[in-house]
Design a protein around this motif. Structure first.
Motif, PDB file in Angstrom:
ATOM      1  N   PRO A  33      83.150  11.314  31.372  1.00 20.95           N
ATOM      2  CA  PRO A  33      84.364  10.596  30.953  1.00 20.95           C
ATOM      3  C   PRO A  33      85.448  10.209  31.986  1.00 20.95           C
ATOM      4  O   PRO A  33      86.098   9.281  32.019  1.00 20.95           O
ATOM      5  CB  PRO A  33      85.160  11.547  29.747  1.00 20.95           C
ATOM      6  CG  PRO A  33      84.515  12.752  30.073  1.00 20.95           C
ATOM      7  CD  PRO A  33      82.967  12.620  30.518  1.00 20.95           C
ATOM      8  N   ALA A  34      85.374  11.487  32.786  1.00 16.30           N
ATOM      9  CA  ALA A  34      86.326  11.049  34.369  1.00 16.30           C
ATOM     10  C   ALA A  34      86.049  10.064  34.923  1.00 16.30           C
ATOM     11  O   ALA A  34      86.822   8.955  35.531  1.00 16.30           O
ATOM     12  CB  ALA A  34      86.477  12.367  35.030  1.00 16.30           C
ATOM     13  N   PHE A  35      84.671  10.088  35.190  1.00 14.72           N
ATOM     14  CA  PHE A  35      84.110   8.828  36.215  1.00 14.72           C
ATOM     15  C   PHE A  35      84.192   7.576  35.594  1.00 14.72           C
ATOM     16  O   PHE A  35      84.353   6.531  35.878  1.00 14.72           O
ATOM     17  CB  PHE A  35      82.704   9.015  36.676  1.00 14.72           C
ATOM     18  CG  PHE A  35      82.651   9.887  37.847  1.00 14.72           C
ATOM     19  CD1 PHE A  35      83.484   9.808  38.915  1.00 14.72           C
ATOM     20  CD2 PHE A  35      82.081  11.137  38.066  1.00 14.72           C
ATOM     21  CE1 PHE A  35      83.452  10.670  39.952  1.00 14.72           C
ATOM     22  CE2 PHE A  35      81.696  12.171  39.007  1.00 14.72           C
ATOM     23  CZ  PHE A  35      82.726  11.728  40.214  1.00 14.72           C
ATOM     24  N   LYS A  62      75.730   4.362  40.279  1.00 13.56           N
ATOM     25  CA  LYS A  62      75.568   4.688  39.157  1.00 13.56           C
ATOM     26  C   LYS A  62      76.506   4.579  38.002  1.00 13.56           C
ATOM     27  O   LYS A  62      76.402   4.355  36.736  1.00 13.56           O
ATOM     28  CB  LYS A  62      74.730   5.889  39.079  1.00 13.56           C
ATOM     29  CG  LYS A  62      75.553   7.274  39.209  1.00 13.56           C
ATOM     30  CD  LYS A  62      74.768   8.462  39.126  1.00 13.56           C
ATOM     31  CE  LYS A  62      75.834   9.676  39.563  1.00 13.56           C
ATOM     32  NZ  LYS A  62      74.974  10.776  39.580  1.00 13.56           N
ATOM     33  N   TYR A  63      77.855   4.800  38.557  1.00 16.29           N
ATOM     34  CA  TYR A  63      78.904   4.887  37.750  1.00 16.29           C
ATOM     35  C   TYR A  63      79.655   3.562  37.408  1.00 16.29           C
ATOM     36  O   TYR A  63      80.461   2.985  36.525  1.00 16.29           O
ATOM     37  CB  TYR A  63      80.071   5.811  38.062  1.00 16.29           C
ATOM     38  CG  TYR A  63      79.662   7.238  37.889  1.00 16.29           C
ATOM     39  CD1 TYR A  63      79.432   7.647  36.552  1.00 16.29           C
ATOM     40  CD2 TYR A  63      79.423   8.025  39.040  1.00 16.29           C
ATOM     41  CE1 TYR A  63      78.981   9.267  36.734  1.00 16.29           C
ATOM     42  CE2 TYR A  63      78.967   9.260  39.026  1.00 16.29           C
ATOM     43  CZ  TYR A  63      78.609   9.992  37.836  1.00 16.29           C
ATOM     44  OH  TYR A  63      78.295  11.244  37.709  1.00 16.29           O
ATOM     45  N   CYS A  64      79.118   2.474  38.107  1.00 18.63           N
ATOM     46  CA  CYS A  64      79.644   0.922  38.195  1.00 18.63           C
ATOM     47  C   CYS A  64      79.513   0.425  37.003  1.00 18.63           C
ATOM     48  O   CYS A  64      79.698  -0.733  36.588  1.00 18.63           O
ATOM     49  CB  CYS A  64      79.254   0.332  39.386  1.00 18.63           C
ATOM     50  SG  CYS A  64      79.824   0.930  40.837  1.00 18.63           S
ATOM     51  N   LEU A  65      78.676   0.871  36.078  1.00 17.82           N
ATOM     52  CA  LEU A  65      78.180   0.381  34.843  1.00 17.82           C
ATOM     53  C   LEU A  65      79.569   0.142  33.890  1.00 17.82           C
ATOM     54  O   LEU A  65      79.584  -0.883  33.285  1.00 17.82           O
ATOM     55  CB  LEU A  65      77.319   1.370  34.299  1.00 17.82           C
ATOM     56  CG  LEU A  65      76.840   0.834  32.740  1.00 17.82           C
ATOM     57  CD1 LEU A  65      75.958  -0.408  32.813  1.00 17.82           C
ATOM     58  CD2 LEU A  65      76.153   1.907  32.039  1.00 17.82           C
ATOM     59  N   TRP A  66      80.547   0.974  34.382  1.00 17.62           N
ATOM     60  CA  TRP A  66      81.751   1.064  33.414  1.00 17.62           C
ATOM     61  C   TRP A  66      82.902   0.122  34.221  1.00 17.62           C
ATOM     62  O   TRP A  66      83.990  -0.064  33.609  1.00 17.62           O
ATOM     63  CB  TRP A  66      82.374   2.306  33.381  1.00 17.62           C
ATOM     64  CG  TRP A  66      81.359   3.163  32.449  1.00 17.62           C
ATOM     65  CD1 TRP A  66      80.986   2.997  31.035  1.00 17.62           C
ATOM     66  CD2 TRP A  66      80.831   4.549  32.645  1.00 17.62           C
ATOM     67  NE1 TRP A  66      80.227   3.959  30.630  1.00 17.62           N
ATOM     68  CE2 TRP A  66      80.141   4.818  31.543  1.00 17.62           C
ATOM     69  CE3 TRP A  66      80.680   5.362  34.045  1.00 17.62           C
ATOM     70  CZ2 TRP A  66      79.495   6.189  31.363  1.00 17.62           C
ATOM     71  CZ3 TRP A  66      80.131   6.658  33.828  1.00 17.62           C
ATOM     72  CH2 TRP A  66      79.339   6.763  32.688  1.00 17.62           C
ATOM     73  N   THR A  67      82.567  -0.223  35.258  1.00 14.05           N
ATOM     74  CA  THR A  67      83.684  -1.221  36.046  1.00 14.05           C
ATOM     75  C   THR A  67      83.937  -2.465  35.376  1.00 14.05           C
ATOM     76  O   THR A  67      83.015  -3.197  35.232  1.00 14.05           O
ATOM     77  CB  THR A  67      83.117  -1.451  37.704  1.00 14.05           C
ATOM     78  OG1 THR A  67      82.832   0.109  38.098  1.00 14.05           O
ATOM     79  CG2 THR A  67      84.207  -1.995  38.272  1.00 14.05           C
TER      80      THR A  67
END
Length: 637
Positions: A33-35, A62-67
């Motif tokens: 959730p933080a990332f 891998k966290y740019c899915l949420w960007t």
């Protein structure tokens, strides 16, 4: 602490990025959730080498899915901060590769970047398929406008927001068959800003028909006057979902007002009208006061509305007063525009652009800008020109300055009593005032600020209560550039008896009084029974003479202090006997009459020294801290 995933998301949204980054490594439950919050918005700038090194390492993204939003800023000089050698920018291929990692990206904001042209070549059928908005923050040139037009067109399948500049010779005409043909290709468009400098006039109705999904239209046509409409003309598309309409024209005719009043779609919640070729009073003379009030009445029923008149600075009004003063006419319009809403009012008065006037309303906030002209400021009825601001005729305007809760003056006119006269005008006519700021821009440069709290003197109040009275709300006074007279102190104590903090400052770098003749001053603060803090800049009195400060406390105690610029210790105690024995100096005496308040200080803004008294007891002299912007950050108002 084991909380639901959704709760973690809401908590992390309230934190800054460095804190979120630290939270991400606390425990496994916090990491994802933080990332997710951390990577919702990211920025790329001049770090070309670092970005290139990770482009082909998929785990890095891998966290740019949420960007959802990416800022693109390029250092035009090509230097990474702190690096000794320039970094090469991304190649076009690498830049396109970068966007493969953002399947859910909604917004791109690109600022002064050479990467702008690369957006034109992205295959929008495979990448950035959910892109809703591209924000360009570059200088607008015709060649760039055509490029933006082409980039928008590339993402026409998904874009919901676009901002178009339509010049006489542009890609809109040569490549896309005109503005309406172009707009028809954007099936999901909801927000349009259209700047028209072509010779082709397009109506709101035609734009709505081309894009029926539009909920917000902003049309800027600075040279166009809307043509007269026939009874069977279509002005607005009634079956649209339009909620926000903003138009800028050279002028708005009575005919156009009629159709706004009759045909404005019921779905519209916000209406902004800007007129840039005529001032408020000439416009009233042209369309008639009844038509003007009809428009104001329509706008008063909306959640958000604004009317402004901003002609060129060379504009000369033709209006002549005939029975009703300018301010009476303005407040008459304001009364209808306001309607029966119980709202706070923020106002600015200025003689810098006397031909500029505006009225706006958003939710629970009414804002006005009033351009002060000659007849508003001066009274020459007795053959002598006197600075004396007028008030509207309440029998005609119904309301007046009493509706104002926050007031700012920006004044070019010069008068030795400028601040005092405006202060008197404001306190006399605005009984619900909760903030006042007076700025004189010419010599003598006088300033005055009345605020609600001595603890947050420099922080503006975000919301005002329309019924709170000034005496309860205003607790701090900050005067600058003039020595307040006893009349000024009497005025403040009369209207604001509960003042807690008081500051008198000189204009830094400008000596207030260079007189070589000794002058005595008396500052009587005994009438301020609630006063807790008082600061006085010694530069407000003569700077070329030996200065003495005398305290006359209400308990009968008297003390003297001497101020000398050339000594390391600038403020020192001195006895009456020493004063009487030293008659060779020119002496300027300033006397303070007051109670032993919590904090009393006199200081030198030139030397940055301050000498304080706490409940009547002298403290050790100290040096004020001084920041890069040459403000006294250690002086608490």
């Amino acid at each position: 602490m084991n909380l639901p995933y959704e709760i973690y998301l809401q908590i992390f949204k309230l934190l800054d990025k460095p804190t979120i980054s630290n939270c991400a490594i606390v425990c496994k439950d916090w990491t994802v959730p933080a990332f997710q919050v951390y990577y919702k918005e990211i920025a790329i700038n001049e770090h070309g080498d670092a970005l290139k090194a990770s482009l082909y390492q998929e785990p890095c993204f891998k966290y740019c899915l949420w960007t959802e939003k990416v800022y693109i800023r390029q250092d035009r000089y090509g230097y990474h901060q702190g690096a000794r050698k320039p970094e090469d920018p991304l190649t076009e291929q690498a830049f396109l590769k970068f966007f493969e990692y953002f399947p859910n990206l909604k917004i791109i904001e690109i600022i002064e970047s050479d990467y702008t042209k690369c957006l034109r070549d992205i295959d929008s059928s495979q990448y950035l398929t959910r892109l809703e908005q591209i924000i360009f923050k570059e200088r607008s040139y015709s060649e760039w406008d055509d490029l933006y037009c082409t980039i928008y067109y590339n993402f026409r399948a998904s874009l919901a927001h676009i901002s178009l500049h339509h010049a006489r010779k542009s890609a809109l005409e040569s490549q896309y068959g005109g503005i309406l043909s172009y707009l028809r290709q954007f099936k999901k468009l909801t927000h349009l800003a259209y700047y028209n400098s072509s010779s082709y006039y397009v109506t709101v109705y035609k734009v709505q028909v081309a894009c029926p999904s539009l909920t917000s239209i902003k049309m800027y046509d600075y040279r166009m006057i809307p043509p007269a409409f026939q009874d069977d003309s279509n002005v607005f598309y009634q079956h649209s979902h339009l909620k926000e309409l903003s138009v800028t024209f050279a002028n708005v005719t009575s005919n156009y007002i009629e159709y706004i009043a009759k045909c404005l779609p019921k779905s519209v919640e916000s209406l902004d009208i800007s007129i840039n070729d005529i001032d408020f009073y000439d416009w009233i003379d042209q369309v008639g006061i009844d038509n003007a009030l009809k428009l104001a009445q329509v706008m008063s029923k909306l959640f958000s509305a604004s009317l402004e008149w901003v002609p060129d600075k060379e504009y000369e009004t033709k209006h002549e007063n005939s029975g009703e003063s300018d301010m009476t006419i303005f407040f008459k319009m304001l009364n209808v525009f306001k309607g029966d809403k119980k709202v706070s009012c923020t106002a600015s008065f200025s003689d810098f652009r006397s031909i500029h006037n505006s009225i706006s309303f958003f939710g629970e906030d009414l804002r006005i800008h009033y351009g002060l002209n000659y007849v508003d400021l001066f009274d020459d009825s007795e053959g002598k020109l006197v600075l004396e601001m007028v008030v509207p005729d309440r029998t005609i305007s119904v309301i007046g300055p009493e509706v104002i809760n926050s007031l700012m003056f920006f004044m070019c006119v010069t008068d030795p009593d400028l601040a005092f006269k405006i202060l008197k005008y404001s306190l006399t006519n605005c009984p619900h005032l909760q903030s006042l700021e007076i700025n004189g821009v010419n010599t003598p440069r006088q300033e005055c600020i009345l605020s609600s709290s001595i603890d947050r003197f420099r922080k503006r109040v975000e919301k005002y209560d329309p019924v709170t009275i000034s005496a309860e709300a205003l607790k701090a006074v900050n005067l600058k550039g003039f020595l307040p007279s006893q009349e000024c102190f009497d005025l403040l104590s009369c209207y604001l008896p509960g003042i807690l903090g008081f500051t008198c400052k000189s204009e830094r770098g400008n000596r207030f009084d260079n007189s070589e003749v000794p002058q005595d001053y008396v500052v009587d603060l005994t009438q301020f029974k609630s006063l807790q803090e008082f600061y006085f800049d010694i530069g407000l009195v003569s700077t070329s003479l030996t200065r003495l400060v005398k305290f006359e406390f209400t308990d009968g105690e008297t003390s003297y202090y001497q101020f000398r610029e050339k000594k390391d210790t600038m403020f020192e105690s001195i006895s009456l006997e020493d004063i009487q024995n030293n008659q060779t100096f020119f002496i300027s005496l300033i006397t303070f009459r007051c109670e032993k308040i919590e904090k009393f200080a006199f200081y030198s803004s030139e030397k940055c020294n301050i000498f304080e008294f706490l409940r009547g007891l002298p403290q050790k002299e100290r040096l004020l801290s001084y920041d890069n912007e040459k403000n006294f950050v250690d002086l608490i108002y």
